[in-house]
Design an enzyme around this catalytic site. Structure first.
Site, mmCIF file in Angstrom:
data_model
loop_
_atom_site.group_PDB
_atom_site.id
_atom_site.type_symbol
_atom_site.label_atom_id
_atom_site.label_comp_id
_atom_site.label_asym_id
_atom_site.label_seq_id
_atom_site.Cartn_x
_atom_site.Cartn_y
_atom_site.Cartn_z
ATOM 1 N N TYR A 102 -0.964 10.458 -10.584
ATOM 2 C CA TYR A 102 -0.375 9.298 -9.918
ATOM 3 C C TYR A 102 -0.520 9.406 -8.400
ATOM 4 C CZ TYR A 102 3.332 6.023 -8.480
ATOM 5 O OH TYR A 102 4.056 5.020 -7.900
ATOM 6 N N SER A 140 1.870 2.527 -2.124
ATOM 7 C CA SER A 140 1.580 3.937 -2.375
ATOM 8 C C SER A 140 2.851 4.617 -2.861
ATOM 9 C CB SER A 140 1.018 4.600 -1.110
ATOM 10 O OG SER A 140 0.736 5.960 -1.351
ATOM 11 N N SER A 141 3.107 5.820 -2.417
ATOM 12 C CA SER A 141 4.246 6.592 -2.902
ATOM 13 C C SER A 141 4.555 7.713 -1.928
ATOM 14 C CB SER A 141 3.917 7.186 -4.278
ATOM 15 O OG SER A 141 4.879 8.166 -4.645
ATOM 16 N N LYS A 177 -2.668 7.260 -5.517
ATOM 17 C CA LYS A 177 -2.000 6.639 -4.380
ATOM 18 C C LYS A 177 -2.587 7.150 -3.062
ATOM 19 C CE LYS A 177 0.905 3.973 -6.559
ATOM 20 N NZ LYS A 177 0.693 2.508 -6.531
ATOM 21 N N ASN A 219 0.966 -4.711 -6.080
ATOM 22 C CA ASN A 219 2.157 -3.952 -6.462
ATOM 23 C C ASN A 219 2.130 -3.437 -7.901
ATOM 24 O OD1 ASN A 219 5.221 -3.318 -6.531
ATOM 25 N ND2 ASN A 219 4.974 -4.896 -8.089
ATOM 26 N N THR A 263 14.954 1.764 -10.293
ATOM 27 C CA THR A 263 14.556 0.588 -11.061
ATOM 28 C C THR A 263 14.248 1.058 -12.484
ATOM 29 O OG1 THR A 263 12.184 0.802 -10.614
ATOM 30 C CG2 THR A 263 13.495 -0.414 -8.987
#
Length: 252
Positions: A157, A143-144, A161, A94, A192
């Site tokens: 990024y 992942s994303s 991923k 993570n 977050t």
């Protein structure tokens, strides 16, 4: 209750913290890692211990690939010391950082840093961890949603991923003979402190992203942790080699 041991990287805050707590709620012991947030990590450990379970926190900088061998030695030591065992069951990769970098502004340094953190460290940590993982365990990578839809500034990024998604399928294929599954969870926008709390601190961005989801809001950490816990349960065993997007139905 059949208590297992999970290793959650980046477990001191955000998604990783929630994953660790949700796994503990299901009766599992947890080792979390932190980079700089030691006190926050120890608070997570205390919370898990207050549930009557065992937990530990280890330092890990996933940008430092050379440190992975020592980290595995640290895992072996804490497994022996706290659990009197030499293996664990669930690996949740993570740990990560956010970065919004317009493509034309991206540097090789940016590329290498995000590659180390989001792809290379996951690739080699998994490789080094597998010899001390029990058969019939779980590997869960993060992942994303941005591998499916484009968010300007995420070219590095999201590319890393995307590599994680391909890598996960290969791991599932190559470790399947041991009964170990490997899956990817791809969160959508989550409120977050990730990426300098980009969503939490920008009400206009939060509102815009909320209107893009079928459920009408951005995600929260608790929306993701339960999926990790499910995949690590006996009920989640037959899911393997899959990309599971957890985005509330964004950009449908």
């Amino acid at each position: 209750m059949n208590t297992k041991i999970a290793l959650v990287t980046g477990g001191s805050r955000g998604l990783g913290k929630n994953m660790a707590l949700r796994l503990a709620e299901k009766g599992h012991d947890v080792i979390i890692t932190y980079n700089t947030k030691k006190e926050e990590a120890l608070e997570v450990v205390t919370t898990i211990e207050n549930l009557g379970l065992k937990a530990a926190a280890l330092q890990l900088d996933v940008n430092n690939i050379a440190s992975l061998t020592q980290f595995i030695d640290d895992v072996k030591a804490v497994l022996k010391d706290k659990w009197n065992t030499n293996s664990f069951d669930f690996l949740i990769n993570n740990a990560g950082v956010g970065a919004t970098i317009p493509y034309m502004d991206a540097t090789e340094e940016d590329f290498d840093r995000l590659m180390n953190i989001h792809f290379k460290s996951v690739y080699f940590l998994t490789q080094k961890a597998l010899p001390i993982m029990n058969d019939n365990g779980r590997i869960i990578n993060i992942s994303s949603g941005t591998t499916r839809f484009c968010n300007p500034g995420y070219s590095i990024y999201a590319s890393m991923k995307g590599a994680i998604e391909t890598f996960t399928r290969y791991v599932a294929k190559e470790v399947g003979s041991r009964g170990i599954t490997a899956n990817v969870i791809a969160p959508g926008p989550i409120e977050t402190d990730f990426n300098n709390a980009a969503i939490r601190s920008n009400s206009h961005l939060k509102e815009r992203l909320s209107t893009m989801t079928a459920l009408g809001r951005v995600g929260e950490a608790n929306d993701i942790g339960g999926i990790v816990a499910f995949l690590c349960s006996e009920d989640g065993y037959w899911i393997n080699g899959q990309r599971i997007e957890a985005s509330g139905g964004i950009s449908l």
